[in-house]
Design a protein around this motif. Structure first.
Motif, PDB file in Angstrom:
ATOM      1  N   HIS A  67      19.526   3.316 -12.286  1.00 15.10           N
ATOM      2  CA  HIS A  67      20.334   3.726 -11.133  1.00 15.10           C
ATOM      3  C   HIS A  67      19.573   4.777 -10.335  1.00 15.10           C
ATOM      4  O   HIS A  67      18.467   5.167 -10.711  1.00 15.10           O
ATOM      5  CB  HIS A  67      21.725   4.227 -11.555  1.00 15.10           C
ATOM      6  CG  HIS A  67      21.701   5.441 -12.443  1.00 15.10           C
ATOM      7  ND1 HIS A  67      21.232   5.423 -13.738  1.00 15.10           N
ATOM      8  CD2 HIS A  67      22.102   6.719 -12.220  1.00 15.10           C
ATOM      9  CE1 HIS A  67      21.357   6.627 -14.275  1.00 15.10           C
ATOM     10  NE2 HIS A  67      21.871   7.445 -13.372  1.00 15.10           N
ATOM     11  N   HIS A  69      19.648   7.980  -9.616  1.00 16.78           N
ATOM     12  CA  HIS A  69      19.589   9.432  -9.819  1.00 16.78           C
ATOM     13  C   HIS A  69      18.149   9.878 -10.082  1.00 16.78           C
ATOM     14  O   HIS A  69      17.379   9.178 -10.761  1.00 16.78           O
ATOM     15  CB  HIS A  69      20.526   9.849 -10.944  1.00 16.78           C
ATOM     16  CG  HIS A  69      21.985   9.686 -10.558  1.00 16.78           C
ATOM     17  ND1 HIS A  69      23.004   9.649 -11.461  1.00 16.78           N
ATOM     18  CD2 HIS A  69      22.558   9.565  -9.322  1.00 16.78           C
ATOM     19  CE1 HIS A  69      24.156   9.511 -10.811  1.00 16.78           C
ATOM     20  NE2 HIS A  69      23.906   9.446  -9.518  1.00 16.78           N
ATOM     21  N   HIS A  72      15.961   9.561 -13.256  1.00 16.30           N
ATOM     22  CA  HIS A  72      15.627   8.230 -13.749  1.00 16.30           C
ATOM     23  C   HIS A  72      14.505   7.581 -12.946  1.00 16.30           C
ATOM     24  O   HIS A  72      13.838   6.686 -13.454  1.00 16.30           O
ATOM     25  CB  HIS A  72      16.883   7.333 -13.733  1.00 16.30           C
ATOM     26  CG  HIS A  72      17.957   7.861 -14.629  1.00 16.30           C
ATOM     27  ND1 HIS A  72      18.232   7.312 -15.856  1.00 16.30           N
ATOM     28  CD2 HIS A  72      18.774   8.942 -14.500  1.00 16.30           C
ATOM     29  CE1 HIS A  72      19.193   8.030 -16.445  1.00 16.30           C
ATOM     30  NE2 HIS A  72      19.534   9.010 -15.638  1.00 16.30           N
ATOM     31  N   HIS A 150      29.233   4.681 -13.729  1.00 13.92           N
ATOM     32  CA  HIS A 150      28.555   5.954 -13.427  1.00 13.92           C
ATOM     33  C   HIS A 150      28.122   5.981 -11.959  1.00 13.92           C
ATOM     34  O   HIS A 150      28.179   7.011 -11.295  1.00 13.92           O
ATOM     35  CB  HIS A 150      27.379   6.107 -14.385  1.00 13.92           C
ATOM     36  CG  HIS A 150      26.539   7.308 -14.151  1.00 13.92           C
ATOM     37  ND1 HIS A 150      26.997   8.591 -14.309  1.00 13.92           N
ATOM     38  CD2 HIS A 150      25.244   7.421 -13.760  1.00 13.92           C
ATOM     39  CE1 HIS A 150      26.021   9.439 -14.024  1.00 13.92           C
ATOM     40  NE2 HIS A 150      24.951   8.762 -13.679  1.00 13.92           N
ATOM     41  N   ASP A 171      23.199   5.617 -17.668  1.00 13.80           N
ATOM     42  CA  ASP A 171      24.203   6.669 -17.853  1.00 13.80           C
ATOM     43  C   ASP A 171      25.628   6.104 -17.933  1.00 13.80           C
ATOM     44  O   ASP A 171      26.598   6.854 -17.848  1.00 13.80           O
ATOM     45  CB  ASP A 171      24.111   7.705 -16.719  1.00 13.80           C
ATOM     46  CG  ASP A 171      22.875   8.591 -16.861  1.00 13.80           C
ATOM     47  OD1 ASP A 171      22.210   8.533 -17.910  1.00 13.80           O
ATOM     48  OD2 ASP A 171      22.577   9.342 -15.905  1.00 13.80           O
TER      49      ASP A 171
END
Ligand SMILES: [Zn+2]
Length: 231
Positions: A67, A69, A72, A150, A171
């Protein structure tokens, strides 16, 4: 070895980065070596790269970013030769929102100069997917978007050619704390997405969370209930 890697199944490993307890997954097969998520800085990513060479005897050929963020994706800059798979939303973030990524990383305590270096080297991934199979020779991995949670674009990585089945959850699952409900989370959809995850993985799978220790299906069911109670 720079990090402590856990062996989860034949050719499947994970480590927990000291910064923010981010999970890095490693799946290596006869013809390919795949990483799940990449950490925040080039220094972290270079240390992962060295460990992978030692464990797998090869460089990273494929990366999956679960994802968008910063913790990551920013480390992906260090793997110029790897083919990167992610949801379209991750590519859009890398293309258009590097200032947001940078601000988030610094707010969470990453070194500003390190973050600047990682952001400068970022490239937009080439494989924008919600579902894909990657053949690594003697094993393949399935990338799937099972629903929102998430974020609205979480991908999981399922390795079913090993015993037990290993699932990297990004996550969507968190062991070391409560699930991270952010502004971009979909709390109403999250429990059903975990239901999908349990169905796809099966009762005997090992679930690798974003932060924290590996867990079983019962733990995921408990987290599903925790989220349902907060809908
Ligand atoms: Zn996240």
């Amino acid at each position: 070895m720079n990090f402590a890697w856990e062996l989860l199944a034949d050719g499947v490993h994970r480590c927990r980065l000291p910064f923010l307890d981010v999970t890095i997954g490693l799946v290596h097969g006869r013809t390919g070596t795949l990483l799940v998520d990449t950490g925040t800085t080039l220094a972290e990513a270079d240390a992962v790269k060295a460990d992978v060479l030692e464990i797998a005897g090869s460089t990273v050929s494929h990366i999956v970013l679960t994802h968008n963020h910063f913790d990551h994706i920013l480390g992906s800059s260090a793997f110029a030769d790897a083919e990167v798979y992610c949801a379209p939303e991750v590519a859009a973030t890398i293309a258009d929102r590097t200032e947001h990524l940078r601000a988030d990383a610094v707010r969470y305590g990453a070194d500003p100069d390190e973050v600047t270096r990682a952001v400068a080297a970022l490239r937009v991934p080439e494989h924008l997917v919600r579902r894909a199979e990657i053949d690594l020779g003697d094993k393949s991995v399935t990338i799937a978007h099972l629903g929102s949670g998430h974020t609205d674009h979480d991908l999981v990585v399922v390795v079913a050619d090993v015993d037990p089945t290993i699932v990297f959850c990004g996550d969507l699952v968190e062991e070391s704390g409560d699930p991270s409900l952010g502004e971009d989370s979909d709390r109403d959809a999250w429990p059903a997405t975990l239901g999908q995850l349990l169905e796809v993985a099966g009762p005997d799978a090992v679930f690798v969370p974003g932060p924290g220790a590996v867990v079983d299906a019962t733990f995921v069911e408990l987290q599903q209930q925790w989220l349902t109670d907060r809908m």
